[in-house]
Write an enzyme that holds these catalytic residues in place. Structure first.
Site, PDB file in Angstrom:
ATOM      1  CB  SER A  61      -0.902   0.022   1.236  1.00  0.00           C
ATOM      2  OG  SER A  61      -1.678  -1.143   1.309  1.00  0.00           O
TER       3      SER A  61
HETATM    4  N1  SAH Z   1      -0.690  -4.536   3.854  1.00  0.00           N
HETATM    5  C1  SAH Z   1      -0.169  -5.130   2.662  1.00  0.00           C
HETATM    6  C2  SAH Z   1      -1.227  -5.035   1.571  1.00  0.00           C
HETATM    7  C3  SAH Z   1      -1.120  -6.122   0.602  1.00  0.00           C
HETATM    8  S1  SAH Z   1      -2.394  -6.093  -0.634  1.00  0.00           S
HETATM    9  C4  SAH Z   1       1.072  -4.391   2.221  1.00  0.00           C
HETATM   10  O1  SAH Z   1       1.093  -3.170   2.339  1.00  0.00           O
HETATM   11  O2  SAH Z   1       1.983  -5.040   1.721  1.00  0.00           O
HETATM   12  C5  SAH Z   1      -3.702  -6.968   0.206  1.00  0.00           C
HETATM   13  C6  SAH Z   1      -3.373  -8.368   0.630  1.00  0.00           C
HETATM   14  O3  SAH Z   1      -4.589  -8.956   1.111  1.00  0.00           O
HETATM   15  C7  SAH Z   1      -2.867  -9.279  -0.463  1.00  0.00           C
HETATM   16  O4  SAH Z   1      -1.650  -9.826  -0.081  1.00  0.00           O
HETATM   17  C8  SAH Z   1      -3.964 -10.343  -0.587  1.00  0.00           C
HETATM   18  O5  SAH Z   1      -3.461 -11.630  -0.913  1.00  0.00           O
HETATM   19  C9  SAH Z   1      -4.557 -10.321   0.809  1.00  0.00           C
HETATM   20  N2  SAH Z   1      -5.910 -10.871   0.927  1.00  0.00           N
HETATM   21  C10 SAH Z   1      -6.962 -10.751   0.083  1.00  0.00           C
HETATM   22  N3  SAH Z   1      -8.039 -11.394   0.560  1.00  0.00           N
HETATM   23  C11 SAH Z   1      -7.664 -11.943   1.747  1.00  0.00           C
HETATM   24  C12 SAH Z   1      -8.330 -12.731   2.744  1.00  0.00           C
HETATM   25  N4  SAH Z   1      -9.596 -13.101   2.620  1.00  0.00           N
HETATM   26  N5  SAH Z   1      -7.633 -13.120   3.821  1.00  0.00           N
HETATM   27  C13 SAH Z   1      -6.332 -12.766   3.992  1.00  0.00           C
HETATM   28  N6  SAH Z   1      -5.654 -12.021   3.084  1.00  0.00           N
HETATM   29  C14 SAH Z   1      -6.305 -11.615   1.991  1.00  0.00           C
END
Ligand code: SAH
Length: 216
Positions: A61
Site C-alpha cells: 500500500s
Molecule cells: N498490507 C499489505 C497489503 C497487501 S495487498 C502491504 O502493504 O503489503 C492486500 C493483501 O490482502 C494481499 O496480499 C492479498 O493476498 C490479501 N488478501 C486478500 N483477501 C484476503 C483474505 N480473505 N484473507 C487474507 N488475506 C487476503
C-alpha cells in the site's frame, strides 16, 4: 533499526504535511525501512508516496494510506490488533511498533512466508502469522482492540465486527466499485458506528466475507 535516509525523511515530512498528526505513527513510519519490503527492481521508489507491485499480483500500500489507516486505529501501545492482508508485511511492521500484539492473516502462503522471514530478520517478536481466509477474522485471538483490513470488501464482514472488543475500531475499505470508501467502524453498545474517512483503491478481499475468487 537503521537510520533513515534523506528520501525516507522527506517522505515522513510529506505525510505530516498531508495530515498525519499522530506522532507515534510518524515515528514508526520513520523507523521501518520500507525499501526492505518492496521488490528489488522498485527499491529506488521505496520512499515515494505510492503503492508498488509485490509478488502474486498484490500491492504494497501507499505510505500515506498505511499511516492514515494506522492513525485511525488510535493505538497507544497496549492493544491487540488483527490485520487482514499481510502482503509484504510492511503495514504489519508499523502496527507491531505501535501496539502489544499483532495477529496477521494472509490468504497467499508465499507472501506470508516471505513476510515472516523479513520481519524476523528485522527483529520483530510480537507478530502472530497465519495463512487462511481473513474475511472470517481469526477467532482464536479475539477479541481485538483494533482490526485493519488492507483489501477491499463489498460490505462490512460480520465476523470481523464480532471479533472486536466494545469500543474497538475496524478500519476497512468498503465498496462494490472503485474507488472504495475507507471506513472506520466502532463497535458501540448500540451497534456499529460508521465514519467515512476518504476514497481509496485496494485489491479485493477474496473470501467468504469478501469477494468470490473468480480471476485466479
Ligand atoms: N498490507 C499489505 C497489503 C497487501 S495487498 C502491504 O502493504 O503489503 C492486500 C493483501 O490482502 C494481499 O496480499 C492479498 O493476498 C490479501 N488478501 C486478500 N483477501 C484476503 C483474505 N480473505 N484473507 C487474507 N488475506 C487476503
Amino acid at each position: 533499526m537503521m537510520a533513515a535516509s534523506n528520501d525516507h525523511l522527506r517522505l515522513i515530512a510529506k505525510l505530516a504535511e498531508r495530515g498525519i498528526t499522530d506522532s507515534r505513527v510518524l515515528q514508526a513510519m520513520a523507523e521501518v525501512p520500507r525499501d526492505r519490503f518492496v521488490p528489488a527492481e522498485c527499491r529506488n521508489q521505496a520512499f515515494d508516496d505510492r503503492a508498488l507491485p509485490i509478488e502474486a499480483g498484490q500491492t504494497i500500500s501507499q505510505p500515506y494510506m498505511v499511516a492514515l489507516m494506522t492513525q485511525e486505529l488510535r493505538l497507544s501501545g497496549n492493544e491487540s490488533v488483527l490485520e487482514i492482508g499481510t502482503g509484504s508485511g510492511y503495514q504489519t511492521a508499523i502496527l507491531a511498533r505501535l501496539c502489544r500484539q499483532v495477529t496477521t492473516v494472509e490468504r497467499i502462503a508465499e507472501l506470508s512466508e516471505q513476510a515472516q522471514l523479513l520481519l524476523a530478520e528485522l527483529g520483530f517478536v510480537n507478530i502472530d502469522f497465519h495463512v487462511g481466509d481473513g474475511s472470517l477474522g481469526w477467532a482464536a485471538n479475539a477479541p481485538y482492540d483494533g482490526i485493519i483490513v488492507t483489501a477491499g470488501a463489498p460490505e462490512m464482514p460480520l465476523d470481523l465486527y464480532e471479533q472486536l472488543r466494545f469500543d474497538g475500531r475496524l478500519v476497512i475499505p468498503i465498496g462494490t466499485g472503485r474507488p472504495q470508501i475507507l471506513q472506520t467502524i466502532v463497535r458501540d453498545e448500540q451497534g456499529p458506528r460508521v465514519t467515512d474517512v476518504c476514497e481509496c483503491s485496494f485489491v479485493p478481499l477474496v473470501g467468504e466475507g469478501g469477494w468470490p475468487a473468480d480471476d485466479e
